[in-house]
Design a protein around this motif. Sequence first.
Motif, short mmCIF file in Angstrom:
data_model
loop_
_atom_site.label_atom_id
_atom_site.label_comp_id
_atom_site.label_asym_id
_atom_site.label_seq_id
_atom_site.Cartn_x
_atom_site.Cartn_y
_atom_site.Cartn_z
N GLU A 1 16.21 42.55 17.29
CA GLU A 1 15.62 43.99 17.71
C GLU A 1 16.29 44.40 19.13
O GLU A 1 16.86 45.53 19.25
CB GLU A 1 14.33 43.99 17.78
CG GLU A 1 13.58 45.36 18.05
CD GLU A 1 12.14 44.97 18.22
OE1 GLU A 1 11.44 45.64 18.98
OE2 GLU A 1 11.56 44.13 17.52
N ARG A 2 16.18 43.53 20.06
CA ARG A 2 16.61 44.06 21.60
C ARG A 2 18.02 44.13 21.87
O ARG A 2 18.69 45.10 22.55
CB ARG A 2 15.87 43.35 22.59
CG ARG A 2 14.47 42.95 22.50
CD ARG A 2 13.76 42.33 23.64
NE ARG A 2 12.23 42.50 23.55
CZ ARG A 2 11.64 41.65 24.49
NH1 ARG A 2 12.00 41.19 25.45
NH2 ARG A 2 10.22 41.84 24.24
N LEU A 3 18.84 43.31 21.25
CA LEU A 3 20.18 42.94 21.63
C LEU A 3 21.18 43.40 20.43
O LEU A 3 22.27 43.34 20.78
CB LEU A 3 20.58 41.41 22.18
CG LEU A 3 19.68 41.19 23.40
CD1 LEU A 3 19.93 39.59 23.64
CD2 LEU A 3 19.80 42.18 24.58
N GLY A 4 20.36 43.60 19.26
CA GLY A 4 21.42 43.83 18.05
C GLY A 4 22.18 42.64 17.77
O GLY A 4 23.23 42.78 17.13
N PHE A 5 21.87 41.33 17.86
CA PHE A 5 22.49 40.24 17.30
C PHE A 5 22.39 40.18 15.79
O PHE A 5 21.35 40.57 15.33
CB PHE A 5 21.94 38.83 18.14
CG PHE A 5 22.09 38.79 19.45
CD1 PHE A 5 23.01 39.68 20.17
CD2 PHE A 5 21.83 37.59 19.95
CE1 PHE A 5 23.27 39.35 21.62
CE2 PHE A 5 22.29 37.35 21.33
CZ PHE A 5 22.91 38.23 22.16
N VAL A 6 23.65 39.61 15.28
CA VAL A 6 23.49 39.47 13.96
C VAL A 6 23.93 37.62 13.82
O VAL A 6 24.64 37.54 14.50
CB VAL A 6 24.31 40.40 13.04
CG1 VAL A 6 24.15 41.65 13.20
CG2 VAL A 6 25.91 40.09 13.69
N PHE A 7 23.49 37.38 12.36
CA PHE A 7 24.12 36.11 12.19
C PHE A 7 25.38 36.30 11.68
O PHE A 7 25.95 37.20 10.96
CB PHE A 7 23.14 35.35 11.29
CG PHE A 7 21.78 34.98 11.85
CD1 PHE A 7 21.69 33.79 12.78
CD2 PHE A 7 20.76 35.56 11.49
CE1 PHE A 7 20.41 33.60 13.29
CE2 PHE A 7 19.44 35.27 11.87
CZ PHE A 7 19.31 34.01 12.71
N PRO A 8 26.22 34.97 11.61
CA PRO A 8 27.60 34.87 11.05
C PRO A 8 27.38 35.41 9.46
O PRO A 8 26.72 34.85 8.82
CB PRO A 8 28.06 33.63 11.19
CG PRO A 8 27.22 33.04 12.27
CD PRO A 8 25.78 33.69 12.27
N GLU B 1 26.80 38.29 8.34
CA GLU B 1 26.10 39.54 8.11
C GLU B 1 26.96 40.70 8.84
O GLU B 1 27.76 40.70 9.50
CB GLU B 1 24.60 39.57 8.94
CG GLU B 1 23.83 38.57 8.41
CD GLU B 1 22.50 38.78 9.26
OE1 GLU B 1 21.40 38.21 8.72
OE2 GLU B 1 22.45 39.04 10.02
N THR B 2 26.73 42.00 8.11
CA THR B 2 27.51 43.12 8.52
C THR B 2 26.36 44.23 9.28
O THR B 2 25.48 44.34 8.86
CB THR B 2 27.93 43.82 7.37
OG1 THR B 2 28.77 43.15 6.53
CG2 THR B 2 28.72 45.16 7.91
N PRO B 3 26.90 44.24 10.46
CA PRO B 3 25.62 45.17 11.23
C PRO B 3 25.88 46.62 11.03
O PRO B 3 26.96 47.14 10.85
CB PRO B 3 26.06 44.94 12.82
CG PRO B 3 27.53 44.70 12.79
CD PRO B 3 27.70 43.68 11.41
#
Length: 190
Positions: free
Chosen positions: A97-104, A106-108
Amino acid sequence: MTTRNRIPRAGDAKSAAKAKRNRRSGNSGPIAFFVSLFIIAVGTIQLVSTFNTYAADLAHLNSLKREEAALVAQKQELENDISRWDDKNYVAAQARERLGFVFPGETPVRVQNPQAVTGDGSGTGKKTGDDTDTSKQLPWYSELSYAFKKADEPLPKNSTGTQGTTGTQKNQQDSGSTSTDTTTTKKDQQ
């Protein structure tokens, strides 16, 4: 009988003493009244100041109790926040939510206008960072429909009678898209 040689009687002595007392008490009556009035006034002032101090102290005590209760609630909330950070799922959700991280793997996807997608009207009239008024933007499907209509219209002819890139650029500005190609095909130029 003369009054000088007269022997005083017992009744006369009593009346003389009463007369002296009446003269004294008649003079001391107003003084005693004012002294007693002064004593009552000073006592009343002392009582009022004592009650005023008591009321002020009681109000201060109540405000301190309210402040203490608020601080205890805030402490409990902070302790709950600390305990949430021990959970790995909460940490992952906050990172997303805060930093916009995604798991390997996944497509942001980042939505530029979330209120246009959701149809939420709470964001109307707000200015974005690029100084465009978001209250006049249409939902994405309306913008898409408008772009298709504008794409189907014939290009206007410029003053020389030929169609060039200026007509295409005008259509692109009308449709709201900025990333389309500005080149024209041979069919468009004929």
